[in-house]
Design a protein around this motif. Sequence first.
Motif, mmCIF file in Angstrom:
data_model
loop_
_atom_site.group_PDB
_atom_site.id
_atom_site.type_symbol
_atom_site.label_atom_id
_atom_site.label_comp_id
_atom_site.label_asym_id
_atom_site.label_seq_id
_atom_site.Cartn_x
_atom_site.Cartn_y
_atom_site.Cartn_z
ATOM 1 N N LEU A 148 7.456 -0.582 -9.839
ATOM 2 C CA LEU A 148 6.706 -0.947 -8.636
ATOM 3 C C LEU A 148 6.245 -2.397 -8.693
ATOM 4 O O LEU A 148 5.755 -2.863 -9.720
ATOM 5 C CB LEU A 148 5.483 -0.032 -8.496
ATOM 6 C CG LEU A 148 4.477 -0.368 -7.398
ATOM 7 C CD1 LEU A 148 5.095 -0.186 -6.023
ATOM 8 C CD2 LEU A 148 3.222 0.496 -7.551
ATOM 9 N N ALA A 149 6.387 -3.102 -7.553
ATOM 10 C CA ALA A 149 5.804 -4.431 -7.391
ATOM 11 C C ALA A 149 4.980 -4.437 -6.110
ATOM 12 O O ALA A 149 5.481 -4.059 -5.040
ATOM 13 C CB ALA A 149 6.880 -5.507 -7.331
ATOM 14 N N VAL A 150 3.721 -4.839 -6.218
ATOM 15 C CA VAL A 150 2.798 -4.862 -5.088
ATOM 16 C C VAL A 150 2.444 -6.324 -4.825
ATOM 17 O O VAL A 150 1.884 -7.004 -5.686
ATOM 18 C CB VAL A 150 1.531 -4.039 -5.396
ATOM 19 C CG1 VAL A 150 0.548 -4.118 -4.247
ATOM 20 C CG2 VAL A 150 1.899 -2.594 -5.706
ATOM 21 N N ILE A 151 2.767 -6.812 -3.627
ATOM 22 C CA ILE A 151 2.688 -8.240 -3.318
ATOM 23 C C ILE A 151 1.666 -8.477 -2.212
ATOM 24 O O ILE A 151 1.752 -7.866 -1.136
ATOM 25 C CB ILE A 151 4.062 -8.781 -2.882
ATOM 26 C CG1 ILE A 151 5.111 -8.487 -3.961
ATOM 27 C CG2 ILE A 151 4.001 -10.279 -2.598
ATOM 28 C CD1 ILE A 151 6.539 -8.741 -3.515
ATOM 29 N N CYS A 152 0.696 -9.356 -2.484
ATOM 30 C CA CYS A 152 -0.294 -9.747 -1.469
ATOM 31 C C CYS A 152 -0.828 -8.512 -0.744
ATOM 32 O O CYS A 152 -0.786 -8.412 0.486
ATOM 33 C CB CYS A 152 0.321 -10.736 -0.474
ATOM 34 S SG CYS A 152 0.931 -12.256 -1.244
ATOM 35 N N SER A 153 -1.327 -7.571 -1.524
ATOM 36 C CA SER A 153 -1.770 -6.289 -0.982
ATOM 37 C C SER A 153 -3.092 -5.906 -1.618
ATOM 38 O O SER A 153 -3.769 -6.727 -2.235
ATOM 39 C CB SER A 153 -0.686 -5.228 -1.232
ATOM 40 O OG SER A 153 -0.997 -4.028 -0.580
ATOM 41 N N SER A 154 -3.456 -4.637 -1.501
ATOM 42 C CA SER A 154 -4.757 -4.208 -2.005
ATOM 43 C C SER A 154 -4.788 -2.689 -2.139
ATOM 44 O O SER A 154 -3.976 -1.984 -1.543
ATOM 45 C CB SER A 154 -5.867 -4.662 -1.054
ATOM 46 O OG SER A 154 -7.137 -4.312 -1.561
ATOM 47 N N ALA A 155 -5.743 -2.218 -2.934
ATOM 48 C CA ALA A 155 -6.005 -0.784 -3.013
ATOM 49 C C ALA A 155 -6.934 -0.338 -1.895
ATOM 50 O O ALA A 155 -7.174 0.852 -1.705
ATOM 51 C CB ALA A 155 -6.622 -0.438 -4.369
ATOM 52 N N THR A 166 1.197 5.661 -13.295
ATOM 53 C CA THR A 166 1.890 5.489 -14.573
ATOM 54 C C THR A 166 3.184 4.695 -14.448
ATOM 55 O O THR A 166 3.823 4.394 -15.445
ATOM 56 C CB THR A 166 2.217 6.856 -15.186
ATOM 57 O OG1 THR A 166 3.017 7.606 -14.263
ATOM 58 C CG2 THR A 166 0.947 7.640 -15.490
ATOM 59 N N VAL A 167 3.583 4.370 -13.232
ATOM 60 C CA VAL A 167 4.821 3.608 -12.997
ATOM 61 C C VAL A 167 4.613 2.160 -13.464
ATOM 62 O O VAL A 167 3.548 1.586 -13.233
ATOM 63 C CB VAL A 167 5.162 3.643 -11.493
ATOM 64 C CG1 VAL A 167 6.327 2.721 -11.176
ATOM 65 C CG2 VAL A 167 5.468 5.065 -11.056
ATOM 66 N N ASP A 204 -6.290 -4.560 -13.259
ATOM 67 C CA ASP A 204 -7.259 -4.150 -14.271
ATOM 68 C C ASP A 204 -7.337 -2.627 -14.408
ATOM 69 O O ASP A 204 -7.731 -2.119 -15.459
ATOM 70 C CB ASP A 204 -8.655 -4.691 -13.927
ATOM 71 C CG ASP A 204 -8.764 -6.188 -14.134
ATOM 72 O OD1 ASP A 204 -7.898 -6.754 -14.826
ATOM 73 O OD2 ASP A 204 -9.711 -6.794 -13.582
ATOM 74 N N ALA A 205 -6.957 -1.903 -13.359
ATOM 75 C CA ALA A 205 -7.097 -0.447 -13.377
ATOM 76 C C ALA A 205 -5.809 0.285 -13.740
ATOM 77 O O ALA A 205 -5.840 1.293 -14.442
ATOM 78 C CB ALA A 205 -7.598 0.044 -12.022
ATOM 79 N N VAL A 206 -4.677 -0.201 -13.268
ATOM 80 C CA VAL A 206 -3.400 0.475 -13.535
ATOM 81 C C VAL A 206 -2.987 0.185 -14.974
ATOM 82 O O VAL A 206 -2.897 -0.988 -15.371
ATOM 83 C CB VAL A 206 -2.309 0.005 -12.558
ATOM 84 C CG1 VAL A 206 -0.949 0.609 -12.935
ATOM 85 C CG2 VAL A 206 -2.683 0.388 -11.130
ATOM 86 N N PRO A 207 -2.721 1.196 -15.781
ATOM 87 C CA PRO A 207 -2.375 0.962 -17.193
ATOM 88 C C PRO A 207 -1.171 0.037 -17.351
ATOM 89 O O PRO A 207 -0.137 0.223 -16.713
ATOM 90 C CB PRO A 207 -2.058 2.378 -17.707
ATOM 91 C CG PRO A 207 -2.813 3.290 -16.797
ATOM 92 C CD PRO A 207 -2.802 2.639 -15.456
ATOM 93 N N ASP A 208 -1.342 -1.003 -18.178
ATOM 94 C CA ASP A 208 -0.272 -1.929 -18.551
ATOM 95 C C ASP A 208 0.295 -2.723 -17.379
ATOM 96 O O ASP A 208 1.407 -3.265 -17.473
ATOM 97 C CB ASP A 208 0.873 -1.192 -19.254
ATOM 98 C CG ASP A 208 0.413 -0.493 -20.522
ATOM 99 O OD1 ASP A 208 -0.408 -1.091 -21.245
ATOM 100 O OD2 ASP A 208 0.855 0.639 -20.775
ATOM 101 N N ALA A 209 -0.426 -2.818 -16.278
ATOM 102 C CA ALA A 209 0.060 -3.602 -15.140
ATOM 103 C C ALA A 209 -0.005 -5.095 -15.445
ATOM 104 O O ALA A 209 -0.842 -5.554 -16.228
ATOM 105 C CB ALA A 209 -0.759 -3.297 -13.895
ATOM 106 N N ALA A 241 0.831 -1.201 0.000
ATOM 107 C CA ALA A 241 0.000 0.000 0.000
ATOM 108 C C ALA A 241 0.869 1.256 0.000
ATOM 109 O O ALA A 241 0.568 2.244 -0.683
ATOM 110 C CB ALA A 241 -0.921 -0.012 1.220
ATOM 111 N N VAL A 242 1.980 1.209 0.744
ATOM 112 C CA VAL A 242 2.926 2.331 0.725
ATOM 113 C C VAL A 242 3.470 2.534 -0.688
ATOM 114 O O VAL A 242 3.598 3.664 -1.167
ATOM 115 C CB VAL A 242 4.080 2.079 1.724
ATOM 116 C CG1 VAL A 242 5.186 3.117 1.551
ATOM 117 C CG2 VAL A 242 3.553 2.096 3.160
ATOM 118 N N GLY A 243 3.766 1.423 -1.385
ATOM 119 C CA GLY A 243 4.252 1.526 -2.760
ATOM 120 C C GLY A 243 3.236 2.154 -3.693
ATOM 121 O O GLY A 243 3.589 2.980 -4.543
ATOM 122 N N LEU A 244 1.971 1.781 -3.561
ATOM 123 C CA LEU A 244 0.921 2.378 -4.388
ATOM 124 C C LEU A 244 0.824 3.877 -4.130
ATOM 125 O O LEU A 244 0.668 4.676 -5.064
ATOM 126 C CB LEU A 244 -0.420 1.706 -4.106
ATOM 127 C CG LEU A 244 -0.603 0.285 -4.650
ATOM 128 C CD1 LEU A 244 -1.871 -0.346 -4.065
ATOM 129 C CD2 LEU A 244 -0.655 0.286 -6.173
#
Length: 371
Positions: free
Chosen positions: A112-119, A192-193, A216-221, A96-99
Motif C-alpha cells: 500500500l502507498a498512501v499519497i497526500c491523504s489522511s486517516a 499489517t500491509v 507513526d501508527a501503522v507498524p513498520d510504515a 483513504a480507500v487504500g487504507l
Amino acid sequence: MTEKLLNHRAEGPTSAPALLLGPSLGTSYALWDKVAPELSATHRVVRWDLPGHGGSPASLIGPGATIGDLADLVLALADSLGVERFAYAGVSLGGAVGLHLALHHPERVSCLAVICSSAHFNGSKPWEERAALVRREGLAKLAETADARWFTPGFTVPRLVADHRDADPEAYAACCDALGAFDLRDRLTEITVPTLLIAGRQDPATPPAHLREIADAVPDAALVELPHASHLAPAERPEAVLTALRTHFDRPAGRGMEVRREVLGDAHVDRAQARQSPFTARYQDFISRYAWGEIWTDPTLSRRERSMITLTALVAHGHYDELAMHVRAARRNGLTPDEIGAVLLQTAVYCGVPAANSAFATAQRVLEEEG
C-alpha cells in the motif's frame, strides 16, 4: 463500459503483478498520466475514476456514501478483471480507500502507498458545507479555486481542472459525504500491509502531519516528504513519486529472492543465477517476483502446507526433477520423511499409481542423499 463498474484504464503486461491507482476527489485517472506508464513496465497498472468523474457513472454512488462503498466498487472492478491480489496506491480520497482496503481486506492488498491523504479529513462539518454548496450551485465556482488547493503557486494541469469542473455534482457531493464520515485513527495499528506514506510539504489539504500520524501508527510504515509539492503530488512531482513507488513496490521482489533462498537453499539459487542469461533474465525475475514474492510470502498458508501442495502438483504433472528439488525444500520447511511419504501415498489415489511409483523413487533417492 459496464454501468455497474468504475471506468478504468489498464496498462502493462497481463502477467505482471497488479497495481491499482486511485484518484483524488475532483480528478480523473489523468492524475496518473505522468506516473502510470512508467509503472506499467513492471506491473499491470489499473487506474480508475471515481463515480461521476471521468468516465465512471454517477449512479454508482449516492448521498450518505462511505469510503467502504468506494472500496467495494474497487474490489468489484478487480474481480471483473480477474485480479485477486494487488498492490495499491491512492491520492487523498483514493488514499483513504487504500487504507480501508488494507484494514478490512488485507488478503487482497499486497502493498500500500498512501499519497497526500489522511486517516481523517478534519471532521464532517466542512464536507457537509462543501456538499451542500455543490448540490446547490454545481462545480464551476469550486473549480476556480482548484489550483490553490491542489498545486504550488504558478503550477497547474488544465486537464485536471477541467475534470473538476465537469464532474457530476451529486456524485462529487456523495464523495464529500464519504470524506466527512471517514476516521480510521483508532484502527491504524491493525494495518499489517507494507505501507508507504508520501506527503507534499506544501499541501494545505492534508499536511505532512497527517501522513506522519499514519506512519507513526501503522507498524513498520515508511514516510517520504516531497519538497515543492502540494496536494496532487503525482501530477506536480511525478519523478519523485515514481521513485518512491518503485522502491516500495519492488520490495516484494526482494523478499521473494530471500524466501526462494530460504526454501530452496543458497546452492540451488546460486546455480540458477549463474546460468541466467539475457534470454532467461526476465523469467528469473518473474519467478522471484511472482512465485516467491507473491505466493510463497502470502501468510494464509504455512510453508509446510505449501510444500505439501507443491509436491502433489509436481507428481500430478510428472515433473520429477522439480519434485527432487521440492522434496529437499519440504525438509527445510519442516516436513518429516514420514509426512512426505504420506503426501506421496495420497497422490497414488488421486494422481495414479505409476506417477506415485516414480515419485517415491525420486523422494527415496533424495532422502538417502540428505541422510
